[in-house]
Write a protein that holds these residues in place. Sequence first.
Motif, PDB file in Angstrom:
ATOM      1  N   TYR A 295       0.901  -1.137  -0.174  1.00  0.00           N
ATOM      2  CA  TYR A 295       0.037  -0.092  -0.048  1.00  0.00           C
ATOM      3  C   TYR A 295       0.770   1.197   0.125  1.00  0.00           C
ATOM      4  CZ  TYR A 295      -2.989   3.736   1.413  1.00  0.00           C
ATOM      5  OH  TYR A 295      -3.710   4.651   1.640  1.00  0.00           O
ATOM      6  N   GLN A 302      -0.585   4.556  -5.716  1.00  0.00           N
ATOM      7  CA  GLN A 302      -1.748   3.622  -5.497  1.00  0.00           C
ATOM      8  C   GLN A 302      -2.631   3.287  -6.620  1.00  0.00           C
ATOM      9  OE1 GLN A 302      -1.781   1.913  -3.025  1.00  0.00           O
ATOM     10  NE2 GLN A 302      -3.826   1.430  -2.444  1.00  0.00           N
ATOM     11  N   LYS A 303      -2.756   4.245  -7.301  1.00  0.00           N
ATOM     12  CA  LYS A 303      -3.556   4.085  -8.622  1.00  0.00           C
ATOM     13  C   LYS A 303      -3.106   2.704  -9.581  1.00  0.00           C
ATOM     14  CE  LYS A 303      -5.484   6.402 -12.847  1.00  0.00           C
ATOM     15  NZ  LYS A 303      -5.587   7.708 -13.540  1.00  0.00           N
ATOM     16  N   SER A 306      -3.794  -0.512  -7.588  1.00  0.00           N
ATOM     17  CA  SER A 306      -5.243  -0.972  -7.467  1.00  0.00           C
ATOM     18  C   SER A 306      -5.542  -1.993  -8.500  1.00  0.00           C
ATOM     19  CB  SER A 306      -6.080   0.425  -7.536  1.00  0.00           C
ATOM     20  OG  SER A 306      -6.036   0.979  -8.872  1.00  0.00           O
ATOM     21  N   GLY A 311      -1.559  -4.797  -4.914  1.00  0.00           N
ATOM     22  CA  GLY A 311      -2.351  -3.775  -4.212  1.00  0.00           C
ATOM     23  C   GLY A 311      -3.311  -4.467  -3.398  1.00  0.00           C
ATOM     24  N   PHE A 313      -6.587  -5.441  -3.558  1.00  0.00           N
ATOM     25  CA  PHE A 313      -7.853  -4.745  -3.668  1.00  0.00           C
ATOM     26  C   PHE A 313      -9.129  -5.350  -3.782  1.00  0.00           C
ATOM     27  CE2 PHE A 313      -5.647  -0.630  -3.933  1.00  0.00           C
ATOM     28  CZ  PHE A 313      -6.600   0.424  -4.087  1.00  0.00           C
ATOM     29  N   SER A 315     -11.773  -5.159  -5.566  1.00  0.00           N
ATOM     30  CA  SER A 315     -12.408  -4.289  -6.696  1.00  0.00           C
ATOM     31  C   SER A 315     -13.781  -4.015  -6.840  1.00  0.00           C
ATOM     32  CB  SER A 315     -11.713  -4.696  -8.058  1.00  0.00           C
ATOM     33  OG  SER A 315     -12.000  -4.062  -9.080  1.00  0.00           O
TER      34      SER A 315
END
Length: 474
Positions: A295, A302-303, A306, A311, A313, A315
């Motif tokens: 992270y 972070q984009k 992701s 990451g 995520f 989603s």
Amino acid sequence: MRRRIIRILIAIVIIYTVALSIQAGLTALHAKSYVASLSGEYDRTTLDNQSNQVASDVNRLFTLLSVPVVKQIASVAGVDFSPIRDEVVATIKASSWLVGADAPKRYMIAFQNSAEARGTGGILGAFAIIDLNKSALTVVRTGSNAVLYSLKDVPVKVPAEFTKLYGKNPAILQNSNLSPHFPYGAEIWMGLWKKQFGEQLDGVIAVDPSSLSYVLKATGPITLASGEIITSENVVAETLQKAYKRYEKDNNARKQYLVDIMNAAASKITSGQFSKVEMAKAIKRGLIENRILLYSRDQEAQKELSTVRLGGFLSKDPNNEYRAVIQNIDASKLDYYLKRSVVVETKSCKNIQQTQVRVKLTNTLKSGVGLPAYVLTRADKGKPADLVTGQHRFKLFIYGPTNAKLVSVLRENREDGLGGGSTERGRPIYVADVDLAPGESEELLANFAGGVGNISFVDQPLVIPTELSVKGGC
């Protein structure tokens, strides 16, 4: 005719080899310039442009290396990194910020104990604080969760559905990562750290004993001050099973033991005592198994994270992804013995896709007799009067795809106490309370309507990997 075919094949090989050489040369030139820039004084825009150029080169190189014959050779040699292509490209794009090229960065490395399950893997057992400054790594401090404290309220802003699902439990250090959405846990850990030490960290890197075992294949064994040798083969059992018996009377000593192992491994890594190829293989396996997560507080970095496994995520994009997540609620360390078998099966493709998820859970412990009391802890409320030694209670969360619906549920040999439904980040969830004595199993079933694309399953990184079967598809 045969000679002509052979000449054509030779020509193809030559053309491919030349193209690969040119591509490799371009990549080397861009990479050399880029590595130099990481140690220089450049503005963020310049660094990002160079990162994107190298990422583009690497992406094209992966495309060339995907030629079947080359891919087959790479697989046989154990150097096929195409399964983590997206992670490699995304990390390079974000690397100028991640490695501290524009300014020093400070990260927490969270060592997750997968013997006590949490959404992202396991409870935070030990940690390290590291500095990255123009790609140079320095270990600032290490410690166990004994030096960290908890709060009454979650120290960062979270959605209302998060509080509805997990309450204020994530404000407790050991429960910060209840959600499988890694950014939630990372942000809470960073918030707790800031409250306690007044320091804003730049990110979190999560690892576990299994990923450490892969790394030790690259570094070779590590030797502790006591003379004990920790290897790739024994580190998981030593840290997640045997240590509880060895330090049964001194839990703080057990936690320090984890820190000592982490320090010894970090020393080898920071001093460059490892095989680069084997380290790349270790990282590849850790990424594929979701055992390495990252992270970043930087929005642009972070984009990039992701969009990839690194990451961690959950989603919100349209998908056909399923998960089976274990949450330890009795505070035991019995998830070391928990076996999971999952079958994801398409039931209908008419109109809205119908998918069934069957999860069989087994407490593989033969008997709890003789295990340390700390391992057998039952701190949950409402324990059964006829509690069996080694009986383990936990929650199972079965996640469906984004914007899907939970249609029905079923539990083996039960008509009541089926559990309930909830949602997180646009995903429907079947939540059930499970309590298994040693040797016991139970199968739970959830039917979902919805999903877009091919079926996928994201495994929660515990000690025993999930046995997965995917059937059908639309």
